[in-house]
Design a protein around this motif. Structure first.
Motif, PDB file in Angstrom:
ATOM      1  N   HIS A   1       0.823  -1.207   0.000  1.00  0.00           N
ATOM      2  CA  HIS A   1       0.000   0.000   0.000  1.00  0.00           C
ATOM      3  C   HIS A   1       0.861   1.262   0.000  1.00  0.00           C
ATOM      4  O   HIS A   1       0.330   2.364   0.076  1.00  0.00           O
ATOM      5  CB  HIS A   1      -0.909   0.031   1.240  1.00  0.00           C
ATOM      6  N   LYS A   2       2.169   1.090  -0.056  1.00  0.00           N
ATOM      7  CA  LYS A   2       3.115   2.205   0.085  1.00  0.00           C
ATOM      8  C   LYS A   2       2.736   3.049   1.303  1.00  0.00           C
ATOM      9  O   LYS A   2       2.583   4.268   1.218  1.00  0.00           O
ATOM     10  CB  LYS A   2       3.125   3.074  -1.186  1.00  0.00           C
ATOM     11  N   LEU A   3       2.568   2.362   2.429  1.00  0.00           N
ATOM     12  CA  LEU A   3       2.044   3.023   3.626  1.00  0.00           C
ATOM     13  C   LEU A   3       2.742   2.491   4.873  1.00  0.00           C
ATOM     14  O   LEU A   3       2.750   1.292   5.124  1.00  0.00           O
ATOM     15  CB  LEU A   3       0.529   2.750   3.719  1.00  0.00           C
ATOM     16  N   ALA A   4       3.351   3.407   5.628  1.00  0.00           N
ATOM     17  CA  ALA A   4       3.964   3.044   6.909  1.00  0.00           C
ATOM     18  C   ALA A   4       3.177   3.720   8.020  1.00  0.00           C
ATOM     19  O   ALA A   4       2.821   4.896   7.918  1.00  0.00           O
ATOM     20  CB  ALA A   4       5.429   3.483   6.943  1.00  0.00           C
ATOM     21  N   LEU A   5       2.883   2.968   9.103  1.00  0.00           N
ATOM     22  CA  LEU A   5       2.072   3.521  10.194  1.00  0.00           C
ATOM     23  C   LEU A   5       2.653   3.124  11.548  1.00  0.00           C
ATOM     24  O   LEU A   5       3.248   2.048  11.692  1.00  0.00           O
ATOM     25  CB  LEU A   5       0.626   3.004  10.092  1.00  0.00           C
ATOM     26  N   CYS A   6       2.436   3.998  12.541  1.00  0.00           N
ATOM     27  CA  CYS A   6       2.794   3.653  13.914  1.00  0.00           C
ATOM     28  C   CYS A   6       1.717   2.711  14.459  1.00  0.00           C
ATOM     29  O   CYS A   6       0.674   2.508  13.830  1.00  0.00           O
ATOM     30  CB  CYS A   6       2.869   4.912  14.778  1.00  0.00           C
ATOM     31  N   LYS A   7       1.987   2.158  15.631  1.00  0.00           N
ATOM     32  CA  LYS A   7       1.047   1.193  16.208  1.00  0.00           C
ATOM     33  C   LYS A   7      -0.372   1.766  16.319  1.00  0.00           C
ATOM     34  O   LYS A   7      -1.339   1.150  15.872  1.00  0.00           O
ATOM     35  CB  LYS A   7       1.549   0.752  17.595  1.00  0.00           C
ATOM     36  N   ASP A   8      -0.487   2.955  16.904  1.00  0.00           N
ATOM     37  CA  ASP A   8      -1.819   3.508  17.137  1.00  0.00           C
ATOM     38  C   ASP A   8      -2.573   3.765  15.837  1.00  0.00           C
ATOM     39  O   ASP A   8      -3.763   3.449  15.713  1.00  0.00           O
ATOM     40  CB  ASP A   8      -1.714   4.815  17.935  1.00  0.00           C
ATOM     41  N   HIS A   9      -1.866   4.336  14.866  1.00  0.00           N
ATOM     42  CA  HIS A   9      -2.558   4.639  13.613  1.00  0.00           C
ATOM     43  C   HIS A   9      -2.874   3.377  12.818  1.00  0.00           C
ATOM     44  O   HIS A   9      -3.890   3.315  12.113  1.00  0.00           O
ATOM     45  CB  HIS A   9      -1.747   5.648  12.786  1.00  0.00           C
ATOM     46  N   PHE A  10      -1.994   2.355  12.960  1.00  0.00           N
ATOM     47  CA  PHE A  10      -2.286   1.082  12.286  1.00  0.00           C
ATOM     48  C   PHE A  10      -3.534   0.442  12.900  1.00  0.00           C
ATOM     49  O   PHE A  10      -4.407  -0.070  12.175  1.00  0.00           O
ATOM     50  CB  PHE A  10      -1.081   0.142  12.392  1.00  0.00           C
ATOM     51  N   LEU A  11      -3.628   0.497  14.231  1.00  0.00           N
ATOM     52  CA  LEU A  11      -4.775  -0.118  14.915  1.00  0.00           C
ATOM     53  C   LEU A  11      -6.082   0.651  14.671  1.00  0.00           C
ATOM     54  O   LEU A  11      -7.168   0.140  14.924  1.00  0.00           O
ATOM     55  CB  LEU A  11      -4.496  -0.268  16.415  1.00  0.00           C
ATOM     56  N   GLU A  12      -5.957   1.870  14.167  1.00  0.00           N
ATOM     57  CA  GLU A  12      -7.144   2.614  13.723  1.00  0.00           C
ATOM     58  C   GLU A  12      -7.445   2.325  12.256  1.00  0.00           C
ATOM     59  O   GLU A  12      -8.592   2.297  11.833  1.00  0.00           O
ATOM     60  CB  GLU A  12      -6.888   4.128  13.835  1.00  0.00           C
ATOM     61  N   TRP A  13      -6.345   2.163  11.490  1.00  0.00           N
ATOM     62  CA  TRP A  13      -6.461   2.030  10.034  1.00  0.00           C
ATOM     63  C   TRP A  13      -7.163   0.735   9.638  1.00  0.00           C
ATOM     64  O   TRP A  13      -8.010   0.739   8.733  1.00  0.00           O
ATOM     65  CB  TRP A  13      -5.050   2.096   9.428  1.00  0.00           C
ATOM     66  N   ILE A  14      -6.839  -0.369  10.336  1.00  0.00           N
ATOM     67  CA  ILE A  14      -7.425  -1.671   9.967  1.00  0.00           C
ATOM     68  C   ILE A  14      -8.958  -1.656  10.124  1.00  0.00           C
ATOM     69  O   ILE A  14      -9.680  -2.040   9.188  1.00  0.00           O
ATOM     70  CB  ILE A  14      -6.763  -2.828  10.749  1.00  0.00           C
ATOM     71  N   PRO A  15      -9.504  -1.208  11.260  1.00  0.00           N
ATOM     72  CA  PRO A  15     -10.977  -1.131  11.342  1.00  0.00           C
ATOM     73  C   PRO A  15     -11.574  -0.160  10.324  1.00  0.00           C
ATOM     74  O   PRO A  15     -12.648  -0.425   9.767  1.00  0.00           O
ATOM     75  CB  PRO A  15     -11.239  -0.643  12.773  1.00  0.00           C
ATOM     76  N   ALA A  16     -10.875   0.945  10.050  1.00  0.00           N
ATOM     77  CA  ALA A  16     -11.399   1.900   9.066  1.00  0.00           C
ATOM     78  C   ALA A  16     -11.462   1.262   7.681  1.00  0.00           C
ATOM     79  O   ALA A  16     -12.436   1.454   6.938  1.00  0.00           O
ATOM     80  CB  ALA A  16     -10.522   3.155   9.033  1.00  0.00           C
ATOM     81  N   GLN A  17     -10.428   0.495   7.339  1.00  0.00           N
ATOM     82  CA  GLN A  17     -10.441  -0.225   6.064  1.00  0.00           C
ATOM     83  C   GLN A  17     -11.586  -1.234   6.034  1.00  0.00           C
ATOM     84  O   GLN A  17     -12.303  -1.349   5.036  1.00  0.00           O
ATOM     85  CB  GLN A  17      -9.113  -0.981   5.869  1.00  0.00           C
ATOM     86  N   THR A  18     -11.728  -1.965   7.143  1.00  0.00           N
ATOM     87  CA  THR A  18     -12.795  -2.967   7.212  1.00  0.00           C
ATOM     88  C   THR A  18     -14.155  -2.299   7.015  1.00  0.00           C
ATOM     89  O   THR A  18     -14.999  -2.780   6.249  1.00  0.00           O
ATOM     90  CB  THR A  18     -12.741  -3.702   8.566  1.00  0.00           C
ATOM     91  N   GLN A  19     -14.349  -1.190   7.700  1.00  0.00           N
ATOM     92  CA  GLN A  19     -15.609  -0.454   7.566  1.00  0.00           C
ATOM     93  C   GLN A  19     -15.843  -0.028   6.119  1.00  0.00           C
ATOM     94  O   GLN A  19     -16.957  -0.126   5.590  1.00  0.00           O
ATOM     95  CB  GLN A  19     -15.572   0.779   8.492  1.00  0.00           C
ATOM     96  N   ARG A  20     -14.762   0.406   5.474  1.00  0.00           N
ATOM     97  CA  ARG A  20     -14.851   0.837   4.077  1.00  0.00           C
ATOM     98  C   ARG A  20     -15.352  -0.310   3.192  1.00  0.00           C
ATOM     99  O   ARG A  20     -16.215  -0.114   2.338  1.00  0.00           O
ATOM    100  CB  ARG A  20     -13.454   1.286   3.621  1.00  0.00           C
ATOM    101  N   PHE A  21     -14.840  -1.522   3.425  1.00  0.00           N
ATOM    102  CA  PHE A  21     -15.229  -2.641   2.563  1.00  0.00           C
ATOM    103  C   PHE A  21     -16.611  -3.172   2.936  1.00  0.00           C
ATOM    104  O   PHE A  21     -17.357  -3.626   2.069  1.00  0.00           O
ATOM    105  CB  PHE A  21     -14.161  -3.739   2.599  1.00  0.00           C
ATOM    106  N   ILE A  22     -16.968  -3.083   4.232  1.00  0.00           N
ATOM    107  CA  ILE A  22     -18.330  -3.464   4.637  1.00  0.00           C
ATOM    108  C   ILE A  22     -19.336  -2.593   3.879  1.00  0.00           C
ATOM    109  O   ILE A  22     -20.347  -3.080   3.369  1.00  0.00           O
ATOM    110  CB  ILE A  22     -18.508  -3.315   6.170  1.00  0.00           C
ATOM    111  N   GLU A  23     -19.008  -1.303   3.762  1.00  0.00           N
ATOM    112  CA  GLU A  23     -19.905  -0.390   3.048  1.00  0.00           C
ATOM    113  C   GLU A  23     -19.836  -0.593   1.535  1.00  0.00           C
ATOM    114  O   GLU A  23     -20.856  -0.670   0.859  1.00  0.00           O
ATOM    115  CB  GLU A  23     -19.563   1.066   3.387  1.00  0.00           C
ATOM    116  N   LYS A  24     -18.632  -0.661   1.026  1.00  0.00           N
ATOM    117  CA  LYS A  24     -18.441  -0.764  -0.439  1.00  0.00           C
ATOM    118  C   LYS A  24     -19.174  -1.973  -1.016  1.00  0.00           C
ATOM    119  O   LYS A  24     -19.788  -1.880  -2.070  1.00  0.00           O
ATOM    120  CB  LYS A  24     -16.957  -0.858  -0.760  1.00  0.00           C
ATOM    121  N   TYR A  25     -19.076  -3.096  -0.313  1.00  0.00           N
ATOM    122  CA  TYR A  25     -19.704  -4.317  -0.826  1.00  0.00           C
ATOM    123  C   TYR A  25     -21.067  -4.573  -0.188  1.00  0.00           C
ATOM    124  O   TYR A  25     -21.618  -5.656  -0.319  1.00  0.00           O
ATOM    125  CB  TYR A  25     -18.760  -5.514  -0.642  1.00  0.00           C
TER     126      TYR A  25
END
Lengths: 307, 307
Positions: free
Chosen positions: A17-41
């Motif tokens: 994803h050409k994306l580097a994240l710290c622990k806190d932002h990664f632990l926010e990013w994964i649910p946000a991505q999941t939410q995005r795909f729950i909505e998209k599909y």
């Protein structure tokens, strides 16, 4: 390497994803991505009752964790397969699911194959042609049957599984290398409940790399079973995963491109409508009432009906 | 290991076919297989005039050899690309094609890109956006243009290329990993001449493993250029071939299964009729008269038209 969001030291660098994240932002990013795909599909909404199939592994427990964090009503379903394999595989995975449920205040439903059908997966496999070489076909059939029944009888709107991108691309590669029309046409983030008795199935993690899911589970402190199922050794799916890992190592992003391009081509009408040979063949099994494409009783009821 | 036909010492063991053959039976088997696929895919008959595109490599020279042995009327077409790469690549491959034609009493047509268009492939590539990273896209476009024109103007019924199974599966894997609808729908042993000005293209070796073609060339004593084109290093096709070789090493027969299952699924109607986006878009290029899907002049004429 620094987190692109806050400049702190990155905990993970996702080359795909050409994306580097710290622990806190990664632990926010994964649910946000999941939410995005729950909505998209269009998987489910906050009003839906979700049943999550949990195995004790990193993906399904993380999915349950994520759904709770996102505010969804999600119960868990653990299916006791009775697999020991010298490492107490099923016992340990059940314990981890129960502990997760308890510590998170979530409801876990447990179905034991052995208690319910008189035989565990290894026992069923020994007795049936389907299980002759490996118990995996018996196990898959059993899990699909129980998952659908538990979701239907429990009044759930949708059944969610923890399949990640690596699972999905391994399946897709297998379906492609063998060009199995029915499987290709049906594969996707959502399997619609297009026949009476079938429960809608969704895969909210289908676009998240396995490696990232492992990082999520570890960074969230989720206790999960590290071992693969002892019967999975030498399986097709592990073989295809290795092949795709070689591809990904050379071309970061190859897996997600493979999967998303497939979904896009399908949406754009690549496949003929009549390409699914099993379409419209489903009817209710006279024994369990679940939909089946086989003539007469479904494959599961035939398997479990003792001679 | 013994020849399954005569019990003599086998010269080749084809694990993918579970077949071991001595030199003589192998050198009979390859043309018989080729004949089988020429018939199966209705490529051409003994009455047709065939133009074989020869590069000086093992596949195309072997194909020419096989077609002569099978009694077909096949002339050769050599396209001089002007590639040196420090090894005199084009000079050497042209010399090998000319010697093959002479020693077999066959007719070779030669088209020199440099003499005809004023620029060789490396020169054209330096000047154009298409050739910016590698000359391969320029080369492919040029060869397709010249092959079609030479076959059309020479009054040939069909153009045959030496693509083997490894070439075809590498292309198929690339088309699949990227799910390119138009390419997937059109890939096959025969590309029909479904528009005026287009010549029918066929690949008689499409189901024969590269390794077996190399064995055929060597055992037949065909002198061919061993080097790959110097520009092919790091190409997608070589990368995909390696990936498929890894698959084949684990699962002998995986390549032929991948290709044949694809053709079967296509024949069974897997793809929607409208899935090919370029269908019906072809018109005659106002400059060269060859069919093109681009608006106005074809991509080749645009490329070779000097600014």
């Amino acid at each position: 390497m620094k987190c692109v969001k806050c400049g702190q030291k990155a905990a993970i660098n996702m080359r795909h994803h050409k994306l580097a994240l710290c622990k806190d932002h990664f632990l926010e990013w994964i649910p946000a991505q999941t939410q995005r795909f729950i909505e998209k599909y269009r998987m489910f909404s906050l009003q839906d009752k979700v049943l999550v199939a949990v195995s004790g592994g990193k993906d399904s427990l993380s999915l349950w964790d994520i759904l709770q964090r996102l505010g969804y009503q999600a119960d868990g379903l653990y299916i006791g397969l009775g697999i020991d394999g010298g490492i107490g595989y099923s016992n340990e995975s059940q314990r981890l699911c129960e502990e997760f449920a308890k510590s998170h205040g979530l409801r876990l439903r447990v179905v034991s194959v052995g208690a319910e059908f008189g035989e565990t997966i290894p026992e069923l496999s020994l007795r049936t042609i389907r299980g002759k070489e490996k118990p995996c076909a018996v196990c898959g059939l059993t899990k699909r049957h129980i998952m659908n029944r538990a979701a239907r009888d429990g009044g759930y709107d949708v059944l969610a599984t923890g399949h990640n991108l690596d699972d999905e691309t391994a399946t897709l590669l297998g379906n492609t290398l063998n060009w199995i029309p029915g499987y290709l046409v049906r594969q996707g983030p959502v399997l619609e409940a297009d026949k009476p008795g079938l429960v809608r199935k969704v895969k909210p993690l289908c676009r998240i790399y396995e490696r990232d899911m492992a990082a999520y589970a570890i960074l969230r402190g989720i206790e999960y079973i590290y071992e693969e199922c002892p019967h999975a050794v030498g399986s097709n799916s592990i073989f295809y995963k290795e092949l795709l890992n070689n591809l990904e190592a050379e071309r970061p992003g190859a897996k997600i491109n493979f999967y998303v391009a497939f979904l896009q081509a399908k949406e754009n009408g690549l496949f003929a409508a009549q390409a699914d040979p099993d379409l419209d063949k489903l009817h209710a099994c006279p024994s369990c009432g679940q939909p089946t494409s086989a003539p007469g009783m479904c494959a599961f009821c035939r398997m479990t009906a003792k001679a």
